[in-house]
Design a protein around this motif. Structure first.
Motif, short mmCIF file in Angstrom:
data_model
loop_
_atom_site.label_atom_id
_atom_site.label_comp_id
_atom_site.label_asym_id
_atom_site.label_seq_id
_atom_site.Cartn_x
_atom_site.Cartn_y
_atom_site.Cartn_z
N ARG A 111 37.41 12.91 -18.25
CA ARG A 111 35.98 13.11 -18.00
C ARG A 111 35.39 13.86 -19.19
O ARG A 111 35.95 14.85 -19.65
CB ARG A 111 35.75 13.91 -16.71
N ILE A 112 34.26 13.37 -19.71
CA ILE A 112 33.62 14.02 -20.85
C ILE A 112 32.78 15.19 -20.34
O ILE A 112 31.81 15.00 -19.59
CB ILE A 112 32.72 13.03 -21.62
N ALA A 113 33.16 16.39 -20.73
CA ALA A 113 32.43 17.59 -20.30
C ALA A 113 31.12 17.70 -21.06
O ALA A 113 30.97 17.17 -22.16
CB ALA A 113 33.29 18.82 -20.55
N SER A 114 30.17 18.42 -20.48
CA SER A 114 28.86 18.61 -21.13
C SER A 114 29.01 19.21 -22.52
O SER A 114 28.29 18.87 -23.46
CB SER A 114 27.97 19.51 -20.27
N SER A 115 29.99 20.12 -22.66
CA SER A 115 30.22 20.79 -23.95
C SER A 115 30.76 19.85 -25.02
O SER A 115 30.73 20.16 -26.21
CB SER A 115 31.19 21.96 -23.76
N ASP A 116 31.25 18.65 -24.61
CA ASP A 116 31.82 17.69 -25.56
C ASP A 116 30.86 16.54 -25.88
O ASP A 116 31.18 15.68 -26.71
CB ASP A 116 33.12 17.10 -25.00
#
Length: 260
Positions: A111-116
């Motif tokens: 899952r792509i985190a907001s920070s990434d």
């Protein structure tokens, strides 16, 4: 008759002059981009030395109410084959868009985190954040001037994130965008990157009507520092078909693992 035509043209001109930046942004957002579409996509990445890498994909898009579901499968070359990417692009600005990437070498869905989301999408000049639409409510808009781009009148607008959180997520401190006045397509943009004093230049290189829908067939992003080009990515789309029978069950993380 002449008076009626003059009055009509005057009213049209007045409406164009009276339009606000927020109204333009909303019309860009609300533009018909088709439903249940399938296309072939080619990603061409060129480094500062002119070396190119080419990747071929198949893409699927479905509208779910006001939200948009997008699915991409990498077909070639061998080192990225079966890599897959899934996005849930939510209309609600209070809701973070969901993104997942499947890496076959690890046999794992990440899952792509907001920070990434401000990081590079698969080595390209586009970020994960660029792969979703911007929420209108997250930005302020200022019309700078009207300008012709490739023979078409556009509004040149300054687009600024309202919060530092949006800056962190997108990686952009501000953007200057050019919106065509006849169809509300963003055809050019200059994105100011948060770190490194770099700029990203986006340009729509191909735009045509398919089934009555203005469709981007080629888009380019170039990363520069000063006058020096650091990297360039071109996305081209072909075989675009709208109104396909795509079931919502296709757009799941299980599909990412299963593959085409």
């Amino acid at each position: 008759m002449i008076l009626k035509i003059f009055l009509l043209l005057s009213l049209t001109l007045h409406s164009l002059l009276a339009i606000t930046g927020e109204e333009i942004a909303q019309k860009v957002h609300d533009r018909d981009e088709g439903d249940n579409s399938i296309s072939k996509m080619t990603m061409i990445m060129t480094d500062k030395n002119g070396k190119k890498r080419v990747r071929n994909l198949k893409t699927f898009t479905k509208e779910k109410g006001e939200d948009t579901l997008k699915l991409m499968f990498f077909l070639t070359p061998a080192d990225v084959k079966n890599t897959a990417f899934l996005t849930y692009d939510y209309e609600d600005s209070k809701k973070d868009d969901d993104q997942w990437l499947y890496l076959p070498a690890l046999q794992k869905v990440k899952r792509i985190a907001s920070s990434d989301k401000s990081s590079s999408f698969m080595g390209s000049d586009f970020t994960y954040s660029d792969m979703t639409s911007r929420n209108v409510a997250d930005y302020t808009y200022k019309i700078m001037k009207e300008k012709k781009v490739k023979g078409h009148m556009t509004w040149q607008m300054l687009v600024t994130p309202k919060t530092q959180e949006i800056v962190e997520e997108t990686g952009y401190t501000k953007s200057i965008v050019f919106v065509r006045q006849d169809n509300f397509v963003i055809v050019q943009a200059l994105n100011y990157i948060k770190v490194g004093k770099k700029l990203k230049y986006m340009m729509v290189k191909g735009l045509e009507k398919i089934d009555g829908i203005w469709t981007i067939t080629e888009i380019q992003m170039v990363t520069k520092k000063g006058k020096k080009t650091l990297h360039k990515t071109v996305f081209t789309f072909s075989g675009i078909e709208y109104n396909k029978d795509l079931d919502e069950s296709l757009f799941t993380t299980r599909t990412l693992q299963r593959g085409l």
